[in-house]
Design an enzyme around this catalytic site. Structure first.
Site, PDB file in Angstrom:
ATOM      1  N   ASP A 157       2.323   2.099   3.814  1.00 38.62           N
ATOM      2  CA  ASP A 157       2.174   2.324   2.376  1.00 38.62           C
ATOM      3  C   ASP A 157       0.765   2.024   1.870  1.00 38.62           C
ATOM      4  O   ASP A 157       0.519   2.045   0.670  1.00 38.62           O
ATOM      5  CB  ASP A 157       3.204   1.502   1.590  1.00 38.62           C
ATOM      6  CG  ASP A 157       3.115   0.012   1.873  1.00 38.62           C
ATOM      7  OD1 ASP A 157       2.313  -0.386   2.741  1.00 38.62           O
ATOM      8  OD2 ASP A 157       3.841  -0.763   1.228  1.00 38.62           O
ATOM      9  N   GLU A 209      -1.210 -13.053   9.564  1.00 37.98           N
ATOM     10  CA  GLU A 209      -2.635 -12.748   9.778  1.00 37.98           C
ATOM     11  C   GLU A 209      -3.378 -13.970  10.323  1.00 37.98           C
ATOM     12  O   GLU A 209      -4.128 -13.867  11.304  1.00 37.98           O
ATOM     13  CB  GLU A 209      -3.285 -12.317   8.456  1.00 37.98           C
ATOM     14  CG  GLU A 209      -2.638 -11.099   7.813  1.00 37.98           C
ATOM     15  CD  GLU A 209      -1.550 -11.440   6.807  1.00 37.98           C
ATOM     16  OE1 GLU A 209      -1.238 -10.588   5.958  1.00 37.98           O
ATOM     17  OE2 GLU A 209      -1.013 -12.557   6.897  1.00 37.98           O
TER      18      GLU A 209
END
Length: 343
Positions: free
Chosen positions: A169, A250
């Site tokens: 997205d 992350e």
């Protein structure tokens, strides 16, 4: 008395077998690991499946020089999956020397996803990478199993190039690809539409990263978004992985690479420009429409509509049922309404 002893023995046996099953299951997913307190070390067992690989590039009009970018996209089945992958595909089709790795969170090789990949003429890898069972009841942490599967494929098949994690997205400016292609170790750059600040970015002084601007520090060494960094494949050590810890995916991945602040290469004009955005499509609840498609098709007059409704169902945007669901109509002349349940 005999019945009570029999019941007691049966109950004890059930408890014993349940404990054995739990020990076996937890052992497989690493819950009983001696290092289970470290989320980077939990060996969560999943059954990944390599669906298809295409190494050739069918886009002969684009340059074939420069480092290969390995664009990793985790995805999962939902009404928005096909349109979002289609939109992203039409960006990536313009990028030379790009290999698209799509890891899909379902136990089968999706024909829908495979067809999108084939139509791009890009080099691609299609992986079925379902989320581990222990996380099935939650949406978090999203995409970790998929990215881990992609990392495994890269470990086994690639020795040079640049890795980038791009969700299905995201919106990406084509200029970003020219910049990340030159990543020496780890490059970083701003991501728009993130958190309470509207942007997440490294802070740069004299060409060096000295800190981070992000609305959720979260006790992270590298408070960055997944779309905000690229990694040279040469940095992917044997222990490179991503933790199943929501919000720390992350940071955990970058720490597994032993990245230091001095290793970070700021891009996007010293992190003053936004070239990627964390856009989100409005979630669409999949409806069920009450219609008998076989009867509708056999009318002859509405066989094209029946084909459209089958395609809508095939793409996961709506279901059809002859027995239940919302009532739908065909309208004409502003006054005539014909219910599909009439067929």
């Amino acid at each position: 008395m005999k019945h009570f002893k029999l019941f007691k023995n049966i109950f004890a046996m059930v408890v014993f077998l349940t404990v054995l099953w739990l020990l076996f299951t937890w052992g497989n997913v690493g819950i009983l690991s001696l290092h289970a307190n470290d989320p980077l070390s939990i060996p969560v067992a999943v059954r990944n499946k390599l669906c298809s690989v295409k190494l050739s590039d069918g886009r002969s009009h684009l340059s074939q020089s420069g480092r290969m970018i390995y664009y990793v996209t985790p995805t999962y089945p939902r009404p928005e999956q096909v349109p979002e992958l289609t939109r992203l595909a039409h960006t990536l089709m313009h990028v030379p020397r790009l290999h698209w790795i799509v890891a899909d969170d379902q136990p089968i090789c999706s024909e829908l996803v495979g067809n999108i990949l084939k139509r791009t003429r890009l080099p691609f890898t299609h992986i079925s990478s379902p989320k581990p069972f222990i996380y099935k009841s939650s949406n978090f942490p999203r995409g970790v199993a998929n990215r881990r599967a992609a990392l495994d494929w890269l470990h086994e098949n690639v020795s040079e190039g640049v890795l980038y994690f791009g969700d299905d997205d995201n919106t990406v400016d084509l200029r970003l690809f020219d910049e990340i292609r030159n990543t020496e170790k780890v490059s970083m750059f701003p991501v728009g539409l993130i958190g309470d600040y509207g942007v997440s970015s490294p802070v740069v002084k004299d060409g060096k990263v000295v800190g981070f601007y992000d609305s959720w520090p979260g006790a992270r060494s590298f408070p960055v978004d997944m779309a905000g960094f690229a990694v040279n494949v040469a940095m992917l050590r044997e222990g490179a992985t991503m933790p199943f810890v929501a919000g720390h995916e992350e940071d955990g991945f970058l720490r597994s690479l032993a990245v230091e602040l001095a290793d970070i290469q700021p891009l996007a004009k010293n992190c003053t420009k936004i070239l990627v955005w964390h856009t989100k499509t409005v979630k669409h609840k999949k409806p069920t429409v009450k219609v008998d498609l076989d009867k509708l098709k056999n009318t002859g007059r509405y066989h094209n509509l029946a084909s459209l409704l089958r395609e809508t169902s095939y793409m996961g945007m709506a279901e059809t049922s002859a027995d239940s669901g919302i009532k739908s109509f065909i309208t004409s002349n502003r006054k005539t309404f014909q219910a599909l349940t009439d067929f």
